[in-house]
Design an enzyme around this catalytic site. Structure first.
Site, mmCIF file in Angstrom:
data_model
loop_
_atom_site.group_PDB
_atom_site.id
_atom_site.type_symbol
_atom_site.label_atom_id
_atom_site.label_comp_id
_atom_site.label_asym_id
_atom_site.label_seq_id
_atom_site.Cartn_x
_atom_site.Cartn_y
_atom_site.Cartn_z
ATOM 1 N N LYS A 67 0.862 -1.180 0.000
ATOM 2 C CA LYS A 67 0.000 0.000 0.000
ATOM 3 C C LYS A 67 0.898 1.229 0.000
ATOM 4 C CE LYS A 67 -2.257 1.727 3.613
ATOM 5 N NZ LYS A 67 -3.280 1.936 4.654
ATOM 6 N N GLN A 138 -12.215 8.363 10.922
ATOM 7 C CA GLN A 138 -12.178 6.922 11.192
ATOM 8 C C GLN A 138 -13.173 6.492 12.258
ATOM 9 O OE1 GLN A 138 -9.988 4.290 9.870
ATOM 10 N NE2 GLN A 138 -11.494 3.113 11.005
ATOM 11 N N ASN A 159 -14.202 13.815 22.958
ATOM 12 C CA ASN A 159 -13.269 14.303 21.950
ATOM 13 C C ASN A 159 -12.711 15.634 22.418
ATOM 14 O OD1 ASN A 159 -12.070 13.903 19.225
ATOM 15 N ND2 ASN A 159 -13.088 15.853 18.782
ATOM 16 N N MET A 219 -6.227 2.443 18.681
ATOM 17 C CA MET A 219 -6.092 2.324 17.229
ATOM 18 C C MET A 219 -5.407 3.522 16.568
ATOM 19 S SD MET A 219 -7.431 -0.621 17.075
ATOM 20 C CE MET A 219 -7.298 -0.817 15.305
ATOM 21 N N GLY A 220 -5.065 4.538 17.333
ATOM 22 C CA GLY A 220 -4.551 5.756 16.714
ATOM 23 C C GLY A 220 -3.040 5.866 16.644
ATOM 24 N N THR A 221 -2.330 5.084 17.459
ATOM 25 C CA THR A 221 -0.879 5.234 17.528
ATOM 26 C C THR A 221 -0.200 4.336 16.507
ATOM 27 O OG1 THR A 221 -0.994 5.807 19.869
ATOM 28 C CG2 THR A 221 1.133 5.081 19.046
ATOM 29 N N LYS A 226 3.633 9.098 18.821
ATOM 30 C CA LYS A 226 2.193 9.165 19.084
ATOM 31 C C LYS A 226 1.860 8.413 20.370
ATOM 32 C CE LYS A 226 -0.196 9.851 14.663
ATOM 33 N NZ LYS A 226 -1.190 9.246 13.749
ATOM 34 N N GLY A 292 -3.435 -1.590 18.140
ATOM 35 C CA GLY A 292 -3.637 -1.739 16.697
ATOM 36 C C GLY A 292 -2.759 -0.776 15.923
#
Length: 321
Positions: A67, A138, A159, A219-221, A226, A292
């Site tokens: 990808k 996402q 958030n 799931m963001g790192t 991060k 993730g």
């Protein structure tokens, strides 16, 4: 060569298709039948963009490819998604390029599928309250995928910019689920499953805010530096991941590793749970955490599924190459 354009993906592949594809490739990784190649990710010095490659090979499915893409932060001003990517698949027997597949929606679907797999195998069976941290593009895919795995009765969300939570509220309303905007203390105190999907470089969630029995999908790192949760929370949990090598270098685990709170031997690949080599959750009080990081094999798996669906439905474009 087969071309599956981005504008065809939504009509071809479902979240359920992606979950099956991702689950299978995680199992192949655990059995050492599939492996990811080193990730390349660079700031290109133009348009503030990050660009890179994720690639790998699955000997079970013969999925081979990469990808290519990244993050263009100013795309939203041009009416485009900030994340842009394309998947290239190659014939494992000859090396010829077999397919080119639009990767934007597939990236969102495969990321949501990964957290859904973790919920399927690690969350308590009686989990009813879902906590969402983050409200970016996402997040809605994450919400839709998660509620398919447990009998969710309520969604709590936080958030940094609360006004963005309206997109999650809209999806929850569509799913006929009560939705509340809450602070992190309440989210941690009530949620049975928590999904964090942010681009944070500082910890958002603390160990003291999480109750026993919670499952977290972080799931963001996916980049050095991060961070979504504090290292003490990672250390307090039983940690699972898509790939250990990425978890300790660019995933949520990097910070707990750097502080010496855990070692790479403490991290279990989710594929081992899928294949039955690891029991997964051991008690209703255990805190489980899925790191993730996002691996290239996920992209190849869902892109391969999209190609087969495109061929079967007559939606593929075939060109001489």
């Amino acid at each position: 060569m087969i071309i599956v354009p981005e504008n065809q993906i939504a009509g071809l592949i479902t979240p359920a298709d992606c979950l099956v594809a991702v689950e299978r490739v995680f199992a192949s990784m655990a059995e050492k039948s599939a492996y990811n190649f080193p990730v390349i990710r660079e700031a290109i010095g133009h348009a503030d963009a990050l660009y890179g490659f994720k690639s790998g090979f699955d000997r079970d499915s013969l999925a081979l490819g990469l990808k290519s893409g990244g993050f263009w932060p100013h795309n939203v001003e041009k009416g485009l998604a900030n994340h842009q990517s394309t998947v290239f698949l190659f014939d494992a027997d000859t090396g010829r390029c077999r397919a080119m597949v639009g990767g934007n929606l597939l990236t969102a679907l495969r990321t949501a599928a990964a957290s859904a797999v973790s919920i399927k195998y690690l969350a308590r069976k009686d989990a009813k309250v879902l906590g969402m941290i983050g409200a970016g593009h996402q997040s809605t895919y994450q919400l839709r995928a998660a509620v398919e795995q447990r009998p969710i009765e309520k969604v709590l969300a936080w958030n940094l910019h609360p006004e963005m939570l309206s997109r999650l509220e809209e999806v929850a309303r569509e799913l006929e689920l009560p939705f509340e905007t809450v602070d992190l203390d309440r989210l941690g105190a009530e949620a049975d499953v928590i999904i964090s999907i942010t681009s944070s470089f500082a910890p958002i969630l603390k160990a003291s805010q999480i109750r026993p029995g919670t499952h977290l999908a972080c799931m963001g790192t996916d980049t050095k530096g991060k961070q979504e949760v504090d290292p003490e929370l990672v250390a307090a949990a039983t940690v699972f991941t898509d790939e250990v090598a990425q978890a300790v270098t660019i995933g949520e685990c990097q910070h707990a590793i750097d502080k010496g709170l855990i070692s790479k031997d403490d991290i279990v690949e989710i594929g081992a749970v899928i294949t039955g080599r690891h029991k997964g959750r051991s008690s209703s009080e255990e805190i489980t955490l899925f790191d993730g990081t996002g691996v290239g094999l996920q992209d190849l798996a869902v892109a391969s599924a999209a190609v087969e669906l495109a061929l079967s439905k007559g939606a593929a474009i075939e060109v001489d190459f």
